[in-house]
Motif scaffolding. Structure first.
Motif, short mmCIF file in Angstrom:
data_model
loop_
_atom_site.label_atom_id
_atom_site.label_comp_id
_atom_site.label_asym_id
_atom_site.label_seq_id
_atom_site.Cartn_x
_atom_site.Cartn_y
_atom_site.Cartn_z
N ILE A 2 0.85 -1.25 0.05
CA ILE A 2 0.03 0.00 -0.12
C ILE A 2 0.63 1.45 0.08
O ILE A 2 1.89 1.35 0.75
CB ILE A 2 -0.83 -0.04 1.37
N ASP A 3 0.31 2.35 -0.86
CA ASP A 3 1.19 3.50 -0.91
C ASP A 3 0.54 4.57 0.20
O ASP A 3 1.52 5.07 0.94
CB ASP A 3 1.08 4.20 -2.32
N GLN A 4 -0.71 4.42 0.42
CA GLN A 4 -1.22 5.29 1.39
C GLN A 4 -2.59 4.83 1.71
O GLN A 4 -3.09 3.82 1.21
CB GLN A 4 -1.46 6.92 0.89
N VAL A 21 -1.37 5.65 14.36
CA VAL A 21 -0.18 5.12 14.88
C VAL A 21 0.16 3.71 14.33
O VAL A 21 1.08 3.46 13.96
CB VAL A 21 -0.71 4.57 16.74
N LEU A 22 -1.09 2.94 13.75
CA LEU A 22 -1.07 1.64 13.23
C LEU A 22 -0.30 2.23 11.72
O LEU A 22 0.99 1.46 11.18
CB LEU A 22 -2.16 1.11 12.90
N LEU A 23 -0.55 3.13 10.94
CA LEU A 23 -0.18 3.39 9.79
C LEU A 23 1.28 4.03 9.75
O LEU A 23 2.25 3.49 9.02
CB LEU A 23 -1.16 4.60 9.17
N GLU A 24 1.54 4.88 10.90
CA GLU A 24 3.11 5.23 11.18
C GLU A 24 4.11 3.95 11.35
O GLU A 24 5.01 3.84 10.69
CB GLU A 24 3.13 6.33 12.12
N LEU A 53 5.88 3.02 19.98
CA LEU A 53 4.72 4.02 20.02
C LEU A 53 5.31 5.50 19.98
O LEU A 53 4.69 6.28 19.52
CB LEU A 53 4.05 3.92 21.74
N ASN A 54 6.46 5.72 20.72
CA ASN A 54 6.99 7.29 20.51
C ASN A 54 7.05 7.54 19.10
O ASN A 54 6.76 8.67 18.78
CB ASN A 54 8.11 7.18 21.51
N GLN A 55 7.81 6.64 18.33
CA GLN A 55 8.03 7.04 16.99
C GLN A 55 6.79 7.05 15.95
O GLN A 55 6.84 7.77 15.10
CB GLN A 55 8.89 6.02 16.22
N ALA A 56 5.59 6.69 16.63
CA ALA A 56 4.24 6.80 15.86
C ALA A 56 3.75 7.96 15.92
O ALA A 56 2.58 8.23 15.34
CB ALA A 56 3.49 5.45 16.07
#
Length: 292
Positions: A73-75, A97-100, A223-226
């Motif tokens: 998936i691109d986006q 969060v999931l997508l990040e 989580l922090n990175q998301a």
């Protein structure tokens, strides 16, 4: 032959190759190895004219979603409704969060704007998410250019109008739509199978609706990175593993106080962190009970 799976239904995989679509099945050895083809997979397949084909090989995936089951998936367009059901920043952040975490670019689309009597609160959220760097759109005209030459998945809580939106931007789809139940405030599940459709030189997918989301982030660091704005500020924390809860010389908490990080976003971060820690504790307790 090589092609991309554009639809999966009842054990059949429909593969597009050179403008043609072939009906295929997966070879038995995929099941033995625990490999399942998904919509979006690039595959090698065999197909005799006017007969059922077989998938021979699944190529490496760049990313994947488990729910909905779709890959490469691109986006992702995350559809949230302004009303019925009410806009929910906590649920939106779960999607983000999931997508990040998956490395999939998010686009936030707000449906049912016509039901909103006062748009001031939603404008606040729009400004906040745009400041973070997210595309946050409220009309078909804003959304369409973002879909060009992309593989885009549409996702969101049940009843927010995914199929309605797709029928607006691609009327030929004629997807079934459902009304919101007055008693539950939730929509009926109207999308049954994951499918790709061609649009603007790209591909779009409608996906089965659902009313909750289990994100796949399992550590405080992930989580922090998301949360991009938290991740950016956290570089100035004294400790690399700072969770922004109790550690000294944390840079994130002052940034929340100064309005650099939105309070509601930090509150959602803390809630998700608590859920991660609770799951970890539950797992430890269950592991202790399992006999070795």
């Amino acid at each position: 032959m090589k092609g991309q799976i554009i639809k999966a239904l009842a054990g059949f995989y429909y593969v597009e190759s050179d403008g043609q679509v072939y009906q295929t099945r997966a070879r038995g050895n995929f099941r033995k190895k625990g490999h399942t083809p998904y919509v979006g997979d690039w595959v090698d397949f065999s197909a005799e004219e006017n007969s059922e084909g077989y998938i021979l090989k699944i190529h490496e995936r760049k990313n994947s979603l488990v729910r909905p089951p779709i890959v490469n998936i691109d986006q992702a367009v995350v559809i949230m409704s302004a009303k019925e059901p009410d806009f929910n920043s906590n649920l939106l952040d779960r999607f983000l969060v999931l997508l990040e975490h998956k490395g999939i670019h998010p686009v936030v689309y707000i449906s049912k704007m016509d039901l909103l009597e006062d748009s001031e609160e939603l404008s606040f959220f729009q400004q906040t998410y745009r400041a973070i760097g997210y595309d946050f759109v409220t009309s078909k005209e804003e959304l369409l250019p973002l879909l060009t030459n992309k593989v885009t998945v549409f996702m969101g809580q049940t009843g927010v109008g995914k199929s309605t939106l797709l029928n607006k931007i691609a009327p030929d789809l004629n997807l079934e739509t459902g009304e919101i139940s007055d008693s539950l405030g939730r929509g009926r599940h109207t999308t049954r199978a994951v499918s790709f459709y061609n649009l603007n030189g790209g591909k779009i997918a409608d996906t089965p609706g659902f009313s909750s989301l289990d994100y796949e982030v399992s550590t405080a660091e992930d989580l922090n990175q998301a949360f991009p704005e938290i991740a950016a500020v956290s570089r100035d924390c004294k400790f690399r593993t700072c969770t922004h809860t109790h550690e000294p010389s944390c840079a994130v908490k002052p940034a929340v106080g100064e309005g650099i990080i939105a309070t509601f976003r930090f509150d959602n971060y803390l809630q998700f962190l608590s859920e991660i820690e609770n799951r970890r504790e539950t797992y430890k307790k269950v592991s202790k009970k399992i006999p070795k």
